[in-house]
Write a protein that holds these residues in place. Structure first.
Motif, mmCIF file in Angstrom:
data_model
loop_
_atom_site.group_PDB
_atom_site.id
_atom_site.type_symbol
_atom_site.label_atom_id
_atom_site.label_comp_id
_atom_site.label_asym_id
_atom_site.label_seq_id
_atom_site.Cartn_x
_atom_site.Cartn_y
_atom_site.Cartn_z
ATOM 1 N N SER A 155 27.723 26.751 1.652
ATOM 2 C CA SER A 155 28.578 27.885 2.025
ATOM 3 C C SER A 155 29.991 27.443 2.360
ATOM 4 O O SER A 155 30.964 28.150 2.061
ATOM 5 C CB SER A 155 27.982 28.620 3.227
ATOM 6 O OG SER A 155 26.702 29.147 2.935
ATOM 7 N N LEU A 156 30.115 26.283 3.002
ATOM 8 C CA LEU A 156 31.448 25.795 3.353
ATOM 9 C C LEU A 156 32.300 25.586 2.100
ATOM 10 O O LEU A 156 33.484 25.928 2.078
ATOM 11 C CB LEU A 156 31.337 24.492 4.141
ATOM 12 C CG LEU A 156 30.671 24.583 5.523
ATOM 13 C CD1 LEU A 156 30.611 23.203 6.166
ATOM 14 C CD2 LEU A 156 31.384 25.562 6.432
ATOM 15 N N LEU A 157 31.695 25.039 1.053
ATOM 16 C CA LEU A 157 32.437 24.835 -0.190
ATOM 17 C C LEU A 157 32.805 26.169 -0.830
ATOM 18 O O LEU A 157 33.887 26.319 -1.410
ATOM 19 C CB LEU A 157 31.609 23.995 -1.156
ATOM 20 C CG LEU A 157 31.349 22.544 -0.740
ATOM 21 C CD1 LEU A 157 30.490 21.837 -1.777
ATOM 22 C CD2 LEU A 157 32.658 21.791 -0.542
ATOM 23 N N VAL A 158 31.909 27.153 -0.730
ATOM 24 C CA VAL A 158 32.213 28.486 -1.253
ATOM 25 C C VAL A 158 33.445 29.057 -0.554
ATOM 26 O O VAL A 158 34.354 29.603 -1.197
ATOM 27 C CB VAL A 158 31.008 29.434 -1.078
ATOM 28 C CG1 VAL A 158 31.395 30.881 -1.381
ATOM 29 C CG2 VAL A 158 29.858 29.015 -1.986
ATOM 30 N N TYR A 179 39.994 34.173 -8.695
ATOM 31 C CA TYR A 179 39.814 33.230 -9.785
ATOM 32 C C TYR A 179 39.445 31.872 -9.214
ATOM 33 O O TYR A 179 40.037 31.412 -8.243
ATOM 34 C CB TYR A 179 41.091 33.095 -10.629
ATOM 35 C CG TYR A 179 41.415 34.345 -11.390
ATOM 36 C CD1 TYR A 179 42.184 35.355 -10.802
ATOM 37 C CD2 TYR A 179 40.934 34.535 -12.662
ATOM 38 C CE1 TYR A 179 42.477 36.514 -11.501
ATOM 39 C CE2 TYR A 179 41.218 35.697 -13.365
ATOM 40 C CZ TYR A 179 41.993 36.678 -12.775
ATOM 41 O OH TYR A 179 42.261 37.831 -13.456
ATOM 42 N N GLY A 180 38.454 31.239 -9.833
ATOM 43 C CA GLY A 180 38.071 29.904 -9.425
ATOM 44 C C GLY A 180 39.028 28.888 -10.001
ATOM 45 O O GLY A 180 39.911 29.202 -10.789
ATOM 46 N N ASP A 309 27.035 32.112 -5.139
ATOM 47 C CA ASP A 309 28.381 32.299 -4.587
ATOM 48 C C ASP A 309 28.363 32.988 -3.230
ATOM 49 O O ASP A 309 29.413 33.413 -2.741
ATOM 50 C CB ASP A 309 29.234 33.119 -5.561
ATOM 51 C CG ASP A 309 29.517 32.365 -6.842
ATOM 52 O OD1 ASP A 309 29.858 31.173 -6.747
ATOM 53 O OD2 ASP A 309 29.390 32.945 -7.926
ATOM 54 N N SER A 310 27.193 33.108 -2.613
ATOM 55 C CA SER A 310 27.083 33.771 -1.320
ATOM 56 C C SER A 310 27.209 32.771 -0.180
ATOM 57 O O SER A 310 27.002 31.569 -0.351
ATOM 58 C CB SER A 310 25.740 34.512 -1.204
ATOM 59 O OG SER A 310 25.662 35.580 -2.122
ATOM 60 N N PRO A 373 27.177 24.188 -8.311
ATOM 61 C CA PRO A 373 27.983 25.057 -9.181
ATOM 62 C C PRO A 373 29.308 25.457 -8.552
ATOM 63 O O PRO A 373 30.135 26.081 -9.205
ATOM 64 C CB PRO A 373 27.071 26.282 -9.385
ATOM 65 C CG PRO A 373 26.212 26.317 -8.171
ATOM 66 C CD PRO A 373 25.980 24.878 -7.793
ATOM 67 N N VAL A 374 29.507 25.108 -7.290
ATOM 68 C CA VAL A 374 30.748 25.423 -6.586
ATOM 69 C C VAL A 374 31.582 24.157 -6.504
ATOM 70 O O VAL A 374 31.157 23.161 -5.901
ATOM 71 C CB VAL A 374 30.462 25.955 -5.168
ATOM 72 C CG1 VAL A 374 31.756 26.263 -4.452
ATOM 73 C CG2 VAL A 374 29.568 27.183 -5.230
ATOM 74 N N GLN A 375 32.749 24.179 -7.094
ATOM 75 C CA GLN A 375 33.609 23.007 -7.101
ATOM 76 C C GLN A 375 34.934 23.319 -6.413
ATOM 77 O O GLN A 375 35.490 24.401 -6.572
ATOM 78 C CB GLN A 375 33.862 22.532 -8.532
ATOM 79 C CG GLN A 375 32.595 22.035 -9.245
ATOM 80 C CD GLN A 375 31.971 20.832 -8.563
ATOM 81 O OE1 GLN A 375 32.661 19.907 -8.145
ATOM 82 N NE2 GLN A 375 30.641 20.833 -8.445
#
Length: 456
Positions: A155-158, A179-180, A309-310, A373-375
């Motif tokens: 979550s922190l990375l999100v 936008y990512g 993405d939550s 999946p979160v970068q």
């Protein structure tokens, strides 16, 4: 610090909804220092007004940040030992403003810890804060802190990614879309963790083989969770923590270890488990048994990324057991642990009153940020910010990033624990370095029968 004001959401159920198993356990321990987690990152050279607006937009995106926890009044009159009934309630953010904290001379880390100890607690209204520190060279570091009930490491990375995505937009465009870093459009809203909790409640009960497996695990532990297998000294009460962070492998070392794992027919985690088992054997510590957190973000068929993405506490606990250094058997043990953690815990642990509070508990966590999946852009320099706590158990995190592998270990500050856990972590490090071919590193050696299949 950006301080938000909140109010009950219009039309929200006055009694709220049941919190998740982990939220209830965490909040049931009451308000206390150190119950939070946080992340720091560099922000673009924009004004505080725009940073505050971006934070409001991120809150709007995440339903989890628009919930708070309360204790049901009936819990206050319940008999001692009865689990406290924790409820989650929907809120709306009504406003927010920047407020200066600290005197400008105190170490910002101390200021942040004191602030988050008070504000980011289970029953905070809300239980998160955004802070910004301006450095002498004009750059700014933002820190987001939130109580563990509302987040995990993923979550922190999100949150970092979303903040940077919003701040990277053009004010002229109104930042209507997110936008990512890779240019992929992100939806304006994502499912809330509260939805995930209700989804778990609707799932079928775990099969008998899973229930029986948990029953055997609990029986082997005399009704308690796995404990660190070596002496920790007097931990009848929590002690001040000791935290060690060891740079185990650099990028080339991780690549070499991955090659060794591939040759053995497994991934990095099972090969690492084989080293842990070898260390246990070498230290006469018996079978490797540890609490093993696994993520619960797997969505339903057709929407596997539903929760990716939550923000929320998408972690459940399993138990990892292994007594063989054969990487293939370690691989089977990891798969078994993941399978055990694929079912809601509350019904499974109900016969033991939930997850038993266990002094000396041992937990292993594996986080390969490269596979998430979160970068987050490397230039943002994201770093976890830790709370200071008192502990009576041992927690070890293996963290992999693009710059290598680190081992972070937390344990109680007793002479015995400093000796045993310190030796354990050094032997684990040496074992991994030996498999990666580091000059001078020594392979972990137990008895001949146990180590016959260790790849070296």
């Amino acid at each position: 610090m950006f301080e938000t004001t909140v109010a009950p959401a219009p039309g929200a159920h006055p009694d709220g909804h049941a919190a998740s198993f982990d939220q209830a356990k965490h909040a049931g321990a009451g308000s206390r220092p150190g119950s939070w987690l946080a992340v720091s990152f560099l922000v673009p050279p924009v004004g505080l007004g725009r940073i505050g607006d971006a934070w409001r937009r991120v809150i709007d995106r995440h339903g989890t940040l628009r919930t708070v926890l309360t204790e049901d009044p009936a819990s206050r009159t319940a008999p001692p030992g009865t689990p406290r009934l924790i409820r989650t309630h929907d809120i709306v953010v009504t406003g927010g403003q920047w407020r200066r904290v600290g005197d400008g001379t105190t170490d910002p880390r101390s200021v942040l810890r004191e602030l988050f100890d008070v504000a980011c607690e289970p029953f905070g209204m809300p239980s998160y804060r955004l802070t910004v520190t301006t450095h002498d060279d004009g750059t700014r570091t933002a820190v987001i802190g939130l109580d563990h009930c509302h987040g995990d490491a993923w979550s922190l990375l999100v949150l970092v990614r979303d903040m940077l995505a919003v701040l990277g937009g053009s004010e002229d465009e109104g930042i209507d879309l997110y936008y990512g870093a890779d240019g992929v459009e992100l939806p304006a809203a994502v499912p809330s963790f509260a939805d995930h909790t209700r989804d778990l409640e609707r799932r079928p009960t775990a099969p008998d083989e899973v229930r029986n497996r948990w029953a055997r695990i609990m029986a082997d532990g005399d009704g308690l969770m796995p404990r660190f297998p070596l002496t920790l000294g007097d931990v009848s009460a929590p002690r001040d923590e000791v935290v060690e962070v060891i740079d185990v492998l650099d990028t080339d070392g991780v690549a070499a270890l991955e090659a060794a794992a591939q040759e053995a027919g497994v991934r990095l985690l099972p090969l690492t488990v084989s080293v842990l088992v070898g260390v246990n054997h070498a230290m006469d510590a018996g079978t490797l048994r540890a609490v093993f957190p696994v993520h619960s973000r797997r969505g339903p068929e057709g929407d596997r990324r539903k929760w990716a993405d939550s923000v929320g506490w998408f972690i459940t606990n399993s138990v990892l057991e292994c007594n063989s250094v054969d990487p293939l058997e370690c691989d089977a043990a990891v798969s078994d642990a993941i399978g055990l953690g694929s079912h809601p815990l509350e019904p499974l642990l109900r016969p033991w009153g939930g997850m038993p509070r266990t002094k000396g508990m041992f937990a292993l966590s594996w986080l390969d940020n490269r596979r998430l999946p979160v970068q987050v852009p490397v230039g943002a320099q994201p770093q976890h910010v830790s709370a200071w706590i008192r502990t009576d158990g041992v927690m070890a995190w293996f963290v992999l990033n693009n710059d290598g592998m680190r081992l972070r270990v937390r344990y109680p500050q007793t002479p015995e624990a400093c000796q045993t856990v310190g030796t354990w972590s050094k032997m684990v490090t040496e074992g991994l370095r030996a498999l990666a071919g580091y000059p001078g590193a020594e392979a972990v050696v137990g008895d001949a029968e146990d180590t016959a299949d260790v790849p070296v």
